[in-house]
Design an enzyme around this catalytic site. Sequence first.
Site, short mmCIF file in Angstrom:
data_model
loop_
_atom_site.label_atom_id
_atom_site.label_comp_id
_atom_site.label_asym_id
_atom_site.label_seq_id
_atom_site.Cartn_x
_atom_site.Cartn_y
_atom_site.Cartn_z
N ASP A 10 0.83 -1.17 0.09
CA ASP A 10 0.05 -0.06 -0.26
C ASP A 10 1.02 1.25 0.16
O ASP A 10 1.42 1.62 1.08
CB ASP A 10 -0.90 0.02 1.27
CG ASP A 10 -1.90 1.09 1.35
OD1 ASP A 10 -2.15 1.62 0.29
OD2 ASP A 10 -2.28 1.75 2.45
N GLU A 70 -1.54 -1.57 -4.67
CA GLU A 70 -2.72 -0.88 -4.81
C GLU A 70 -2.25 0.60 -5.70
O GLU A 70 -1.24 1.09 -5.61
CB GLU A 70 -3.12 -0.34 -3.36
CG GLU A 70 -4.42 0.13 -3.67
CD GLU A 70 -5.13 0.39 -2.19
OE1 GLU A 70 -5.65 -0.21 -1.73
OE2 GLU A 70 -4.67 1.65 -1.53
N ASP A 142 -2.06 1.21 7.42
CA ASP A 142 -1.21 0.93 6.12
C ASP A 142 -0.98 -0.63 6.10
O ASP A 142 -1.06 -1.10 4.97
CB ASP A 142 -0.21 1.71 6.29
CG ASP A 142 -0.28 3.30 6.43
OD1 ASP A 142 -1.09 3.86 5.49
OD2 ASP A 142 -0.01 3.85 7.52
#
Length: 169
Positions: A10, A70, A142
């Site tokens: 991420d 992502e 996160d």
Amino acid sequence: MNAIRILGIDPGLRKTGWGVILSEGTKLAFIACGVVESEQKATLAERLRQLHDGIAGVIAAHAPGEVAVEETFVNRDPQSALKLGQARGVALVVPALAGLEVAEYAANLVKKTVVGVGHADKKQVQAMIRVLLPKAETKSADAADALAVAICHAQHRGARAMLAKYQVR
């Protein structure tokens, strides 16, 4: 079906979440997760190097077979979006330099895959991570988001491989 370690990332300039899972058929197992942080007062180049070194360290330590990142969420502030894009570039290139296959997933698809709703909030994602990976110790949103990216890849990698196999060239 063979077991494979999947690294989910991420990306973020301040904090890049990472999570490693083991996927074997429909079974998922937690391996590790954490956050790579950059020093806020450092230059942009130095911060990107810190992210590079951190992600490279995670790859060296956990030896994933595939990586999922992502896609960038569009930000209203162009300067922030540009910096996030640069951090995302690091998240894409480090595994590629290590010879790993890198897949990309939209945030809404990640949330829909893990939670069942494309606009789920961070708390819902974290709750589902605890259900899907009971041994996961996510100390940050996160890291939980990165595990969600890895889970999304585990669920979609078979379809991606089949599409690639039958793609007309």
